[in-house]
Design an enzyme around this catalytic site. Structure first.
Site, mmCIF file in Angstrom:
data_model
loop_
_atom_site.group_PDB
_atom_site.id
_atom_site.type_symbol
_atom_site.label_atom_id
_atom_site.label_comp_id
_atom_site.label_asym_id
_atom_site.label_seq_id
_atom_site.Cartn_x
_atom_site.Cartn_y
_atom_site.Cartn_z
ATOM 1 N N GLN A 64 7.303 -13.296 6.796
ATOM 2 C CA GLN A 64 5.896 -13.709 6.665
ATOM 3 C C GLN A 64 5.716 -14.595 5.450
ATOM 4 O O GLN A 64 4.637 -15.112 5.214
ATOM 5 C CB GLN A 64 5.006 -12.473 6.454
ATOM 6 C CG GLN A 64 5.017 -11.523 7.594
ATOM 7 C CD GLN A 64 4.606 -10.136 7.123
ATOM 8 O OE1 GLN A 64 3.438 -9.800 7.102
ATOM 9 N NE2 GLN A 64 5.567 -9.321 6.739
ATOM 10 N N CYS A 107 -2.961 -38.370 3.479
ATOM 11 C CA CYS A 107 -1.770 -38.832 4.199
ATOM 12 C C CYS A 107 -1.374 -40.237 3.733
ATOM 13 O O CYS A 107 -2.207 -41.147 3.716
ATOM 14 C CB CYS A 107 -2.069 -38.819 5.695
ATOM 15 S SG CYS A 107 -0.744 -39.514 6.689
ATOM 16 N N HIS A 146 4.781 -17.549 9.379
ATOM 17 C CA HIS A 146 3.539 -18.055 8.773
ATOM 18 C C HIS A 146 3.718 -19.442 8.156
ATOM 19 O O HIS A 146 2.843 -19.906 7.425
ATOM 20 C CB HIS A 146 3.011 -17.074 7.715
ATOM 21 C CG HIS A 146 2.504 -15.788 8.300
ATOM 22 N ND1 HIS A 146 2.242 -14.662 7.562
ATOM 23 C CD2 HIS A 146 2.197 -15.467 9.593
ATOM 24 C CE1 HIS A 146 1.800 -13.697 8.363
ATOM 25 N NE2 HIS A 146 1.785 -14.162 9.599
HETATM 26 P P1 NAD Z 1 1.920 -7.391 0.933
HETATM 27 O O1 NAD Z 1 1.667 -7.991 -0.401
HETATM 28 O O2 NAD Z 1 0.769 -6.908 1.745
HETATM 29 O O3 NAD Z 1 2.919 -6.176 0.737
HETATM 30 C C1 NAD Z 1 4.038 -6.254 -0.087
HETATM 31 C C2 NAD Z 1 4.868 -5.027 0.154
HETATM 32 O O4 NAD Z 1 6.046 -5.154 -0.621
HETATM 33 C C3 NAD Z 1 4.192 -3.720 -0.278
HETATM 34 O O5 NAD Z 1 4.350 -2.752 0.750
HETATM 35 C C4 NAD Z 1 4.989 -3.303 -1.528
HETATM 36 O O6 NAD Z 1 5.108 -1.890 -1.652
HETATM 37 C C5 NAD Z 1 6.331 -3.935 -1.275
HETATM 38 N N1 NAD Z 1 7.112 -4.268 -2.466
HETATM 39 C C6 NAD Z 1 6.664 -4.679 -3.686
HETATM 40 N N2 NAD Z 1 7.703 -4.923 -4.502
HETATM 41 C C7 NAD Z 1 8.828 -4.681 -3.773
HETATM 42 C C8 NAD Z 1 10.217 -4.772 -4.063
HETATM 43 N N3 NAD Z 1 10.659 -5.173 -5.262
HETATM 44 N N4 NAD Z 1 11.093 -4.449 -3.081
HETATM 45 C C9 NAD Z 1 10.662 -4.043 -1.851
HETATM 46 N N5 NAD Z 1 9.354 -3.941 -1.542
HETATM 47 C C10 NAD Z 1 8.459 -4.259 -2.480
HETATM 48 O O7 NAD Z 1 2.796 -8.444 1.736
HETATM 49 P P2 NAD Z 1 3.061 -8.729 3.284
HETATM 50 O O8 NAD Z 1 3.152 -7.441 4.017
HETATM 51 O O9 NAD Z 1 4.197 -9.662 3.296
HETATM 52 O O10 NAD Z 1 1.755 -9.490 3.790
HETATM 53 C C11 NAD Z 1 1.300 -10.514 2.977
HETATM 54 C C12 NAD Z 1 0.760 -11.772 3.557
HETATM 55 O O11 NAD Z 1 0.627 -12.662 2.433
HETATM 56 C C13 NAD Z 1 1.667 -12.504 4.494
HETATM 57 O O12 NAD Z 1 0.833 -13.079 5.453
HETATM 58 C C14 NAD Z 1 2.332 -13.616 3.674
HETATM 59 O O13 NAD Z 1 2.355 -14.838 4.422
HETATM 60 C C15 NAD Z 1 1.428 -13.809 2.492
HETATM 61 N N6 NAD Z 1 2.140 -13.917 1.168
HETATM 62 C C16 NAD Z 1 3.337 -14.547 1.049
HETATM 63 C C17 NAD Z 1 4.025 -14.589 -0.184
HETATM 64 C C18 NAD Z 1 5.334 -15.314 -0.292
HETATM 65 O O14 NAD Z 1 5.552 -16.286 0.417
HETATM 66 N N7 NAD Z 1 6.245 -14.889 -1.174
HETATM 67 C C19 NAD Z 1 3.470 -13.953 -1.298
HETATM 68 C C20 NAD Z 1 2.234 -13.316 -1.154
HETATM 69 C C21 NAD Z 1 1.578 -13.314 0.092
HETATM 70 ZN ZN ZN Z 2 -1.851 -39.406 8.738
#
Ligand code: NAD
Ligand code: ZN
Length: 260
Positions: A112, A159, A130
């Site tokens: 995601q 663009c 995503h």
């Molecule tokens: P979330 O933030 O809802 O959940 C993060 C999960 O990771 C939690 O359950 C937490 O307990 C766990 N966590 C935290 N630290 C950890 C570690 N070191 N090791 C293992 N687990 C750990 O994230 P989600 O479920 O991915 O949903 C978030 C939405 O936000 C998605 O749609 C995503 O596209 C977007 N998002 C993306 C990023 C990215 O690209 N890095 C960052 C933030 C949000």
């Molecule tokens: Zn264009």
């Protein structure tokens, strides 16, 4: 001999892997947390049911309808997210998942995350469901470009091909998933997996939770790596309540120790 619960779990998981040819890793913001990226709830503290300084919830700011009506609002919070990600890189957890391709017939990553870290770490079969925030798309002429980061990018970007409005190639709230990516995912499901891992995600989206729950009911080993409980915690055979880097690194070390 394993002495702690953690070591016993690593051994159990590694043994299951040694009997597997194909593995699905489902990842979320938690896998990038140890790279210093804020998780979903962490971004500017905006995901705590508070309104943004523009008076809308962050889910509205980052929605498809806002992108259509007030793109400058969506871009403002996308840029804030990007600023929090800038200069950070993939970590050992992404790296181990990429390295595992050398040991298994098929490794697929369903993520995601919009940070592109799985690709950068070397994984070759990634479904970034995503999208990727570094990919930009023109709403008028469909011109596509990729930027290393948003420094030097005018926000909202225009663009260079036609002067039209650009958007990040990510799935905003209210928007549909890309059919190209869901088709790829369905092809992977049709081939099937011998094991499914869920790493660092709360699994609130059905298409993220479902593969774990379905595998669990089909008695395909399911593993969760997450310090907290989530939507899928009761549907995994092994729940490792530890962080992604330490866990995946320990699995890698174990696999290399027992199969030199
Ligand atoms: P979330 O933030 O809802 O959940 C993060 C999960 O990771 C939690 O359950 C937490 O307990 C766990 N966590 C935290 N630290 C950890 C570690 N070191 N090791 C293992 N687990 C750990 O994230 P989600 O479920 O991915 O949903 C978030 C939405 O936000 C998605 O749609 C995503 O596209 C977007 N998002 C993306 C990023 C990215 O690209 N890095 C960052 C933030 C949000
Ligand atoms: Zn264009």
């Amino acid at each position: 001999m394993p002495s702690t619960d953690f070591e016993r779990q690593i051994e159990q998981v590694a043994h299951l892997m040694q009997n597997s040819d194909s593995i699905l890793f489902i990842t979320g913001a938690g896998i990038s947390a140890e790279s210093g990226l804020p998780t979903y709830r962490g971004i500017s503290g905006l995901y705590n049911d508070q309104h943004t300084e523009d008076g809308v919830r962050i889910e509205e700011a980052l929605s498809g309808s806002m992108m259509q009506t007030r793109p400058e609002i969506t871009w403002k919070y996308m840029a804030q997210m990007e600023a929090a990600f800038r200069g950070k890189s993939y970590n050992r957890a992404h790296e181990v998942i990429a390295l595992l391709e050398s040991k298994f017939e098929r490794v697929c990553v369903l993520t995601q995350n919009v940070d592109g870290f799985h690709h950068k770490a070397g994984s070759t079969n990634v479904i970034d469901i995503h999208g990727n925030m570094n990919d930009l798309l023109c709403l008028s002429c469909r011109y596509e470009t990729s930027v290393p980061d948003y420094s030097g990018v005018e926000i909202p970007p225009i663009c260079t091909n036609c002067g039209g409005q650009m958007r990040p190639d990510v799935v905003l709230f209210e928007e549909m998933l890309s059919t190209r990516k869901t088709t790829h995912l369905n092809q992977e499901f049709q081939k099937g997996f011998d094991m499914v891992f869920s790493v660092g995600t709360t699994s609130v989206f059905p298409y993220i939770a479902h593969p774990v729950v379905a595998a669990y009911h089909a008695n395909i080993p399911t593993i969760e790596i997450n310090p907290d409980r989530t939507e899928v915690s009761e549907f995994v055979h092994i729940k490792i309540a530890e962080k992604a880097v330490a866990t995946l690194n320990a699995i890698w070390m174990y696999l290399n120790r027992s199969t030199p």
